[in-house]
Design a protein around this motif. Sequence first.
Motif, short mmCIF file in Angstrom:
data_model
loop_
_atom_site.label_atom_id
_atom_site.label_comp_id
_atom_site.label_asym_id
_atom_site.label_seq_id
_atom_site.Cartn_x
_atom_site.Cartn_y
_atom_site.Cartn_z
N GLU A 1 0.85 -1.20 0.00
CA GLU A 1 0.00 0.00 0.00
C GLU A 1 0.89 1.25 0.00
O GLU A 1 0.64 2.20 -0.76
CB GLU A 1 -0.90 -0.05 1.25
N GLN A 2 1.91 1.23 0.82
CA GLN A 2 2.85 2.35 0.90
C GLN A 2 3.58 2.58 -0.42
O GLN A 2 3.71 3.70 -0.90
CB GLN A 2 3.91 2.07 1.99
N LEU A 3 4.06 1.48 -0.99
CA LEU A 3 4.83 1.60 -2.25
C LEU A 3 3.98 2.18 -3.36
O LEU A 3 4.45 2.98 -4.17
CB LEU A 3 5.39 0.22 -2.67
N ILE A 4 2.70 1.77 -3.39
CA ILE A 4 1.78 2.31 -4.41
C ILE A 4 1.63 3.82 -4.19
O ILE A 4 1.76 4.62 -5.12
CB ILE A 4 0.41 1.61 -4.35
N LYS A 5 1.38 4.18 -2.93
CA LYS A 5 1.15 5.58 -2.58
C LYS A 5 2.37 6.45 -2.94
O LYS A 5 2.24 7.57 -3.40
CB LYS A 5 0.91 5.67 -1.08
N GLU B 1 -7.98 -4.54 -3.28
CA GLU B 1 -7.69 -3.44 -4.22
C GLU B 1 -6.18 -3.28 -4.42
O GLU B 1 -5.70 -3.08 -5.54
CB GLU B 1 -8.31 -2.12 -3.73
N THR B 2 -5.45 -3.36 -3.32
CA THR B 2 -3.99 -3.26 -3.41
C THR B 2 -3.45 -4.40 -4.28
O THR B 2 -2.60 -4.19 -5.15
CB THR B 2 -3.38 -3.34 -1.99
N ILE B 3 -3.98 -5.61 -4.04
CA ILE B 3 -3.51 -6.77 -4.81
C ILE B 3 -3.79 -6.58 -6.30
O ILE B 3 -2.95 -6.84 -7.15
CB ILE B 3 -4.17 -8.07 -4.28
N GLU C 1 -1.88 -5.75 -11.80
CA GLU C 1 -1.87 -4.97 -13.05
C GLU C 1 -0.47 -4.47 -13.39
O GLU C 1 -0.04 -4.46 -14.53
CB GLU C 1 -2.79 -3.76 -12.92
N TYR C 2 0.25 -4.09 -12.35
CA TYR C 2 1.60 -3.54 -12.55
C TYR C 2 2.61 -4.62 -12.92
O TYR C 2 3.50 -4.41 -13.75
CB TYR C 2 2.05 -2.83 -11.26
N ALA C 3 2.45 -5.80 -12.31
CA ALA C 3 3.56 -6.76 -12.25
C ALA C 3 3.82 -7.50 -13.55
O ALA C 3 2.90 -7.94 -14.23
CB ALA C 3 3.28 -7.77 -11.15
N LEU D 1 -3.37 -14.93 -10.54
CA LEU D 1 -2.25 -15.15 -9.61
C LEU D 1 -1.54 -16.44 -9.98
O LEU D 1 -2.15 -17.36 -10.52
CB LEU D 1 -2.77 -15.27 -8.17
N GLU D 2 -0.27 -16.53 -9.62
CA GLU D 2 0.46 -17.77 -9.85
C GLU D 2 -0.07 -18.86 -8.92
O GLU D 2 -0.20 -20.02 -9.30
CB GLU D 2 1.96 -17.53 -9.62
N ALA D 3 -0.37 -18.48 -7.67
CA ALA D 3 -0.93 -19.44 -6.70
C ALA D 3 -1.56 -18.70 -5.53
O ALA D 3 -1.28 -17.52 -5.31
CB ALA D 3 0.17 -20.37 -6.19
#
Length: 343
Positions: A136-140, A183-185, A190-192, A218-220
């Motif tokens: 969440e922090q990294l996105i912000k 939402e964070t996930i 989307e970014y990854a 997701l991968e798993a």
Amino acid sequence: MLNKLTDNDPTASSRKKDHIELAFQSQIEEGKLDSRFYYEPLLSGHPKAEEIKPFRFLGKTLRTPIWVSSMTGGTEWAKTINQNLALACNEFGIGMGLGSCRSLLYSDEMLSDFDVRAIIGEGLPLYANLGIAQLEQLIKQNELFLIDNLLNKLKADGLIIHVNPLQEWLQPEGDRFEIAPIETIKTIVEYASFPIIVKEVGQGMGYESLKALFQLPLEAIDFAANGGTNFAKLELLRSDKQKQEIYSKLALVGHSAEDMIEMTTKIIQELGDGIKCKQVIISGGIRNFLDGYYAINKLPLPCVYGQASGFLKHARGSYDELRDYVDAQVQGLILAGAFLKVR
Ligand SMILES: Cc1cc2nc3c(=O)[nH]c(=O)nc-3n(C[C@H](O)[C@H](O)[C@H](O)COP(=O)(O)O)c2cc1C
């Protein structure tokens, strides 16, 4: 005259004596039978050591259907523990999730605690780990590139995201999530350009959360179910008495691995083609190979079983102790494969 019986079987006499002496200690209590399996003694000979066939999981080839669940980093024991675990993964063909790599986002000071790619080898899955609060922090802060940097320096195959609202709430120095983790996930997905696994930390998760995750590419999904190490309880043990009294029952909410297997089976039926995540790590309270064997045979998706505390118990000292433990788990799985069918 030669006694044929004792010549062929030199320990027969002491064994028979043991049997008589130990028979009374060997009574099984009423109601204690493990009813999860059909035991089929007639249908197989004793299995050979190489009985488990290599299989594809997380895009790599594993030789054992076990996963080392995310644990530690940044303490004095971390390096020994992680190196021992990576060595076991390499020897037995197991995949590994690292503990939270938060300390590596802005500094390389602790890198050597986590830096086990050379030990585990290129051929097995190794995943970095970050909490949803950090993401969440990294996105912000517009700093998602730091995840790519993290994966590069660890030569990790992908990222495990741990979602732990109860732990954060109860941890004296815990973070607060401003938005719903799903939402964070979604933003991270989307970014990854790297594979992502999502897990809890020992509380499990309910139907709606699981269903939301299964609809993401997701991968798993790693259950990290309730029934083993519980971080609500663990953080309370680090808190004051009043907090312990108020919140202690929270440790008992959540979902066992068995409960989550049932929910997942329903979700698969409900979503049909809408299911986008097709691999599972069944973990949380898996105490031994029988629990693991049951779990992976019960779930109708490609899966392995994961353990954290089970490995931790044997990973703090010499590698030989851990090796013996893992070898016994593998032997147990092979034996179960020959004689046990899940009901
Ligand atoms: C010492 C220790 C440290 C852990 N640290 C992390 C962590 O950093 N990140 C994470 O996702 N889970 C962490 N976990 C949770 C485990 O990955 C796992 O989900 C949980 O312990 C339940 O598995 P178990 O019952 O086999 O112990 C940790 C567990 C232990 C025992």
